[in-house]
Design an enzyme around this catalytic site. Structure first.
Site, PDB file in Angstrom:
ATOM      1  N   LYS A   1      -2.860 -14.990  -0.026  1.00 40.16           N
ATOM      2  CA  LYS A   1      -1.827 -14.924  -0.522  1.00 40.16           C
ATOM      3  C   LYS A   1      -1.101 -16.204  -0.825  1.00 40.16           C
ATOM      4  O   LYS A   1      -1.052 -17.088   0.239  1.00 40.16           O
ATOM      5  CB  LYS A   1      -0.520 -14.134   0.290  1.00 40.16           C
ATOM      6  CG  LYS A   1       0.398 -13.725  -0.388  1.00 40.16           C
ATOM      7  CD  LYS A   1       1.152 -12.703   0.360  1.00 40.16           C
ATOM      8  CE  LYS A   1       2.317 -12.023  -0.763  1.00 40.16           C
ATOM      9  NZ  LYS A   1       3.083 -10.981   0.129  1.00 40.16           N
TER      10      LYS A   1
ATOM     11  N   GLU B  20       8.703   4.193   5.322  1.00 41.86           N
ATOM     12  CA  GLU B  20      10.088   4.757   5.414  1.00 41.86           C
ATOM     13  C   GLU B  20      10.042   6.052   6.124  1.00 41.86           C
ATOM     14  O   GLU B  20      11.118   6.498   7.166  1.00 41.86           O
ATOM     15  CB  GLU B  20      10.833   4.573   4.033  1.00 41.86           C
ATOM     16  CG  GLU B  20      11.036   3.218   3.757  1.00 41.86           C
ATOM     17  CD  GLU B  20       9.854   2.589   3.076  1.00 41.86           C
ATOM     18  OE1 GLU B  20       9.936   1.364   2.624  1.00 41.86           O
ATOM     19  OE2 GLU B  20       8.816   3.424   2.800  1.00 41.86           O
TER      20      GLU B  20
ATOM     21  N   ARG C 297      12.989   7.154  -0.430  1.00 41.36           N
ATOM     22  CA  ARG C 297      11.491   7.575  -0.007  1.00 41.36           C
ATOM     23  C   ARG C 297      11.672   8.576   0.923  1.00 41.36           C
ATOM     24  O   ARG C 297      10.611   9.204   1.284  1.00 41.36           O
ATOM     25  CB  ARG C 297      10.682   6.384   0.009  1.00 41.36           C
ATOM     26  CG  ARG C 297      10.674   5.485  -1.007  1.00 41.36           C
ATOM     27  CD  ARG C 297       9.566   4.374  -0.958  1.00 41.36           C
ATOM     28  NE  ARG C 297       8.453   4.873  -1.698  1.00 41.36           N
ATOM     29  CZ  ARG C 297       7.256   4.598  -1.590  1.00 41.36           C
ATOM     30  NH1 ARG C 297       6.764   3.494  -0.864  1.00 41.36           N
ATOM     31  NH2 ARG C 297       6.119   4.840  -2.374  1.00 41.36           N
TER      32      ARG C 297
END
Length: 615
Positions: A276, A361, A389
């Site tokens: 990354k 979540e 969510r």
């Protein structure tokens, strides 16, 4: 420049293999230059350059389909599909989105913005393809951070039954937004180290190739050995063919892997390892900081416009640390957003009372419910658009049992540049529809502190929603104690009553000044509570006010204004209600100031609506 030769989808196929590295370097330089000006998702895109190139070389777009999980790594894809000029207006109002958008290009086949959805969407497209009798590739690209989300596992379980081609590419950069957590992160670490086994296997075969009997014995034992030494077999055990790990920065090698995977008549996973932030040293050193970055100076990575004031996340961070020091029952929970929500300091100070649930979540909310039943005071810090969510878990696992869980809802209201998938404009509506839930919104940074202290000592579910950005420090002389269901009158006059929720109190103060300059008398009230609303104050104020103006940074349907209007109508009170809210629509990307004006919820627009109503 090689990049100048790519103006339309498929042009990359004309680039010779010997120039792949040069093209990748040009793409990285282009992205760094453009994002340094507009801001955007940098680190994730720098890590996915060769992967995207390989997909465009190996596949036939737009016939073949690529679904980008979350979508914050799709910049190179946009660049290779004729959208180079769009980067000048990236994430600006009316400009190019930072996420895949079907309305932008026929090569964007699925609108994304939230995590762990790509495999499910891909499976649906595979089914549609096969029902129609078509023949095209479907590729879902998912990051290992997204494999902390349960939806991905539900989809992989379903994918195991396929008898037709479906490619899953696991882009393993050891990160999500912050460092990946949990068992899957550790598991993938072990897969990476297993590369030594794969090399050893080939060496042994080469040495023993002359002994057929020994080689046959080794081959018969291969699966047993792989079970011991190659953790990638967990995907095989799920019924998904596993290929890898593959160097995610070797374009030619990736092209070969994708073409081989295309031949498999079942679900196949290509596990690639990437870095990354690759190619830009500040992003490589600080990938979390450059995940989503504001405009920066290329030479050193320092923000062009550094913050000079505290934001709401800073206030939340400070108060949580103080609450943790005072009460050992306080536990902080995040869904892979410790840095973004401001819980990093709490994690460092009280590691035993900090929980990162990963990008999950639903799990985080039910986990918090279990903590509450165990006698603790869980505070779940979560972005507004991500909490939705877990609607079912908030309703069934927390509210149904009336448990003392605190939801610290960050990025509530308009967040700007990330667009439709990230605008936090629905939480007031869905949370206030839930029995036992109590919903608050602070007018400034001092009130956020007071509300958090109130919430952790309240015996029931409490949600506190606050916006992104600089914390408002005005009206600090008005700091009445927080009382359940009670608003806070700030300026009390007659005729017009501005009832403002949270961030809109600042706007309401500006509206009041405009109205007074035009000869109108106007009260200003800090609503504080969206559930329960202060019906006592409304009843009392009806006698001296002919118009109530409700103001909220939330959609109109189910919001605060609708509740006030309903109460006044139900009680047949002699007053009118003007509801100022966001229209019931998805809101595109753009600066927050620009969006306020476009939606008609800025001070000048509101004042004009009020004056038109009372004249």
């Amino acid at each position: 420049m090689l990049l100048d030769q790519i103006n339309n989808t498929g042009d990359i196929k004309n680039i010779p293999q010997s120039e792949y590295k040069e093209l990748a370097q040009e793409i990285r330089e282009f992205l760094i230059e453009k994002i340094s000006i507009t801001g955007g998702h940098l680190a994730s895109n720098l890590g996915a350059v060769e992967l995207t190139m390989a997909l465009h070389i190996a596949l036939d777009l737009p016939k073949d389909k690529i679904i980008w999980d979350v979508g914050h790594q799709s910049y190179t894809h946009k660049l290779l599909t004729g959208r180079k000029s769009g980067f000048d207006t990236l994430r600006q109002y009316g400009g190019m989105s930072g996420f895949p958008k079907r309305c932008e290009s026929d090569t964007d086949c699925f609108d994304t913005g939230h995590s762990s959805t790509s495999i499910s969407a891909g499976l649906g497209m595979v089914k549609a393809r096969d029902l129609k009798g078509d023949d095209y590739a479907v590729v879902s690209v998912i990051g290992d951070g997204s494999l902390t989300g349960g939806l991905a596992y539900e989809a992989m379980n379903n994918a195991s039954k396929l008898e037709t081609n479906f490619i899953i590419i696991l882009n393993d950069n050891e990160m999500s937004i912050s460092e990946s957590v949990g068992g899957m992160g550790k598991y993938l670490d072990s897969v990476r180290t297993a590369q030594g086994y794969l090399n050893l296997k080939e060496d042994v075969y080469a040495q023993l190739r002359t002994s057929t009997k020994i080689v046959d014995s080794i081959r018969r034992a291969k699966n047993s050995v792989k079970q011991l030494f190659v953790p990638g077999m967990v995907f095989e055990n799920l019924g998904i063919t596993y290929l890898g790990p593959v160097d995610g920065h070797d374009t030619a090698g990736l092209v070969r892997a994708i073409k081989e995977a295309r031949k498999v008549k079942k679900a196949v996973m290509i596990h690639i390892v990437t870095k990354k932030g690759k190619g830009y040293e500040p992003a490589e050193r600080h990938p979390a900081r450059f995940h989503g970055t504001e405009p920066f100076i290329i030479e050193n990575g320092i923000p062009r416009n550094p913050r000079t004031t505290s934001n709401y996340q800073d206030i939340f961070s400070t108060v949580m640390c103080k609450l943790g020091a005072r009460d050992e029952k306080v536990v902080a929970i995040t869904a892979a957003m410790a840095d973004g929500t401001g819980l990093k300091r709490f994690r460092n100070m009280y590691p035993d009372r900090f929980v990162d649930a990963g990008i999950a979540e639903e799990h985080a909310v039910t986990y918090a419910a279990g903590l509450a039943i165990g006698g603790y005071k869980p505070v779940f810090a979560v972005y507004s658009s991500f909490l939705q969510r877990a609607y079912d878990q908030v309703l069934e696992d927390v509210c149904l049992q009336n448990l003392p869980v605190v939801f610290a809802i960050d990025r509530a209201g308009l967040v700007g540049s990330d667009g439709e998938t990230h605008q936090g404009i629905f939480d007031l509506s869905y949370l206030s529809s839930m029995p036992n839930m109590h919903v608050l919104a602070p007018k400034n940074k001092w009130e956020l502190s007071d509300m958090l202290k109130f919430a952790v000592n309240f015996n029931g579910p409490v949600a506190i929603r606050y916006p992104r950005g600089n914390a408002y420090d005005g009206l600090k002389e008005y700091r009445a104690p927080i009382e359940m269901g009670k608003c806070e009158p700030i300026y009390e006059e007659k005729d017009i009553c501005l009832l403002a929720v949270g961030s809109m109190v600042k706007v309401a103060e500006e509206v009041r000044n405009i109205l007074k300059d035009n000869g109108f008398r106007c009260s200003l009230v800090n609503a504080r509570f969206v559930k329960p609303i202060d019906t006592d104050y409304i009843h009392k104020a009806v006698g001296t006010h002919r118009l109530f103006v409700t103001m909220e940074e939330n959609v109109a349907s189910g919001g605060y204004g609708e509740k006030v209007r309903s109460y006044i109508g139900e009680k047949k009170l002699d007053a009118s209600v003007l509801s100022i809210a966001i229209p019931d629509q998805f809101v595109t990307h753009g600066s927050v100031d620009k969006l306020f004006k476009e939606l008609g919820i800025d001070a000048q627009s509101i004042a004009e609506k009020v004056m038109k109503e009372v004249r």
